[in-house]
Motif scaffolding. Structure first.
Motif, mmCIF file in Angstrom:
data_model
loop_
_atom_site.group_PDB
_atom_site.id
_atom_site.type_symbol
_atom_site.label_atom_id
_atom_site.label_comp_id
_atom_site.label_asym_id
_atom_site.label_seq_id
_atom_site.Cartn_x
_atom_site.Cartn_y
_atom_site.Cartn_z
ATOM 1 N N GLY A 98 0.773 -1.239 0.000
ATOM 2 C CA GLY A 98 0.000 0.000 0.000
ATOM 3 C C GLY A 98 0.796 1.276 0.000
ATOM 4 O O GLY A 98 0.236 2.363 -0.167
ATOM 5 N N GLY A 99 2.118 1.206 0.203
ATOM 6 C CA GLY A 99 2.902 2.423 0.273
ATOM 7 C C GLY A 99 4.376 2.125 0.446
ATOM 8 O O GLY A 99 4.803 0.970 0.451
ATOM 9 N N CYS A 100 5.175 3.180 0.605
ATOM 10 C CA CYS A 100 6.612 2.991 0.762
ATOM 11 C C CYS A 100 7.196 4.154 1.526
ATOM 12 O O CYS A 100 6.558 5.191 1.732
ATOM 13 N N GLY A 101 8.438 3.994 1.952
ATOM 14 C CA GLY A 101 9.218 5.066 2.545
ATOM 15 C C GLY A 101 10.381 5.379 1.628
ATOM 16 O O GLY A 101 10.906 4.500 0.949
ATOM 17 N N PHE A 102 10.786 6.651 1.582
ATOM 18 C CA PHE A 102 11.952 7.016 0.783
ATOM 19 C C PHE A 102 12.708 8.131 1.480
ATOM 20 O O PHE A 102 12.169 8.840 2.339
ATOM 21 N N ALA A 103 13.973 8.280 1.143
ATOM 22 C CA ALA A 103 14.835 9.271 1.788
ATOM 23 C C ALA A 103 15.825 9.822 0.785
ATOM 24 O O ALA A 103 16.100 9.208 -0.253
ATOM 25 N N TYR A 104 16.376 11.002 1.102
ATOM 26 C CA TYR A 104 17.415 11.570 0.263
ATOM 27 C C TYR A 104 18.259 12.530 1.099
ATOM 28 O O TYR A 104 17.792 13.102 2.078
ATOM 29 N N ASP A 105 19.532 12.679 0.696
ATOM 30 C CA ASP A 105 20.479 13.533 1.405
ATOM 31 C C ASP A 105 20.441 14.937 0.814
ATOM 32 O O ASP A 105 21.274 15.292 -0.012
ATOM 33 N N ALA A 106 19.471 15.708 1.211
ATOM 34 C CA ALA A 106 19.369 17.089 0.726
ATOM 35 C C ALA A 106 18.427 17.858 1.629
ATOM 36 O O ALA A 106 17.511 17.288 2.224
ATOM 37 N N ILE A 107 18.667 19.148 1.746
ATOM 38 C CA ILE A 107 17.782 20.000 2.534
ATOM 39 C C ILE A 107 16.501 20.268 1.756
ATOM 40 O O ILE A 107 15.414 20.367 2.313
ATOM 41 N N SER A 108 16.649 20.402 0.443
ATOM 42 C CA SER A 108 15.484 20.668 -0.396
ATOM 43 C C SER A 108 15.510 19.696 -1.577
ATOM 44 O O SER A 108 16.557 19.123 -1.898
#
Length: 248
Positions: free
Chosen positions: A157-167
């Motif tokens: 039904g969904g996922c998590g995601f991440a990234y190395d940035a302020i914006s």
């Protein structure tokens, strides 16, 4: 043909209570939490703070937010009640909520807020499906560029995601598409849906999203191509599987 819609479990079935220090085990060190100080006159101050940890003397520690001198003087007083809410990534995932009180306000040499460990905390479970840990790269098409992100977990039904940035920052309910490509087969999976929540964690932007119907369909395709490598889910390697299958 008559059909009876499946009943959702009552809200209380998604909640449970944990006691004392055990509640702290559900919040990872460095995780951002929401705090609300409540004065005896009912005045309230909301702010974000990072959970540092706890000691064997039943103290828990949070970072001091950057506020005005007037806010410090009005709200940061020993004995004032504080409602704290953080997100637990363990198990089914949960909101961790508890009330404590200000025990110490430390300005030097390091700014800290110290609270006694609460007698109990409430866990509000967030997930209804099995969630798989992974680290798959994906791209979100922005107006002027592609943003490279890492899928940290996925369910039907969904996922998590991440990234190395302020914006950039994404708003709750904002529609996005994460494009995942299998580098071996070049198959593409467009995981579309809406942003559910977001927070800053250890210098990273981390978000959760809920899939729409096309996103769910593409997620089912994606899940069918993954295999567990002992620590996380990765794409199956057909060439490797064929080589192993060809051995006698």
């Amino acid at each position: 043909m008559n059909s009876t819609p499946a009943k959702k479990p009552p809200a209380k079935a998604r909640e449970k209570v944990v006691m004392g220090l055990r509640a702290m085990d559900f919040i990872q060190h460095g995780t951002e939490a929401s705090l609300e100080i409540v004065t005896p006159l009912g005045q309230r101050l909301n702010f974000k703070s990072n959970f540092i940890g706890f000691d064997d003397q039943q103290h828990i520690f949070f970072t001091m937010p950057k506020l005005s001198k007037g806010d410090y003087e009005m709200f940061f007083t020993q004995g004032f009640n504080v409602d704290i809410e953080g997100v637990s990534e363990k198990g089914e995932g949960a909101l961790v909520r508890f009330r404590t009180r200000i025990e110490h306000v430390i300005y030097r040499p390091v700014s800290l807020i110290v609270f006694p460990v609460p007698q109990q905390a409430k866990l509000v479970l967030l997930r209804n499906e099995i969630r798989y840990d992974l680290r798959l790269p994906g791209d979100i098409q922005l107006s002027n560029r592609k943003l490279r992100v890492i899928l940290t977990d996925v369910s039907s039904g969904g996922c998590g995601f991440a990234y190395d940035a302020i914006s950039p920052e994404f708003d709750v309910d904002q529609k996005i598409v994460i494009e995942v490509i299998n580098s071996t087969t070049q198959d593409t999976y467009a995981l579309s849906g809406g942003v559910k929540n977001g927070r800053t964690k250890r210098g990273k932007q981390t978000y959760g999203m809920v899939f729409d119907e096309p996103g769910k369909a593409n997620c089912r395709r994606l899940l069918s191509t993954l295999i567990y490598d002992g620590t996380k889910y990765v794409f199956k390697n057909p060439k490797k599987d064929q080589a192993l299958g060809g051995k006698t």
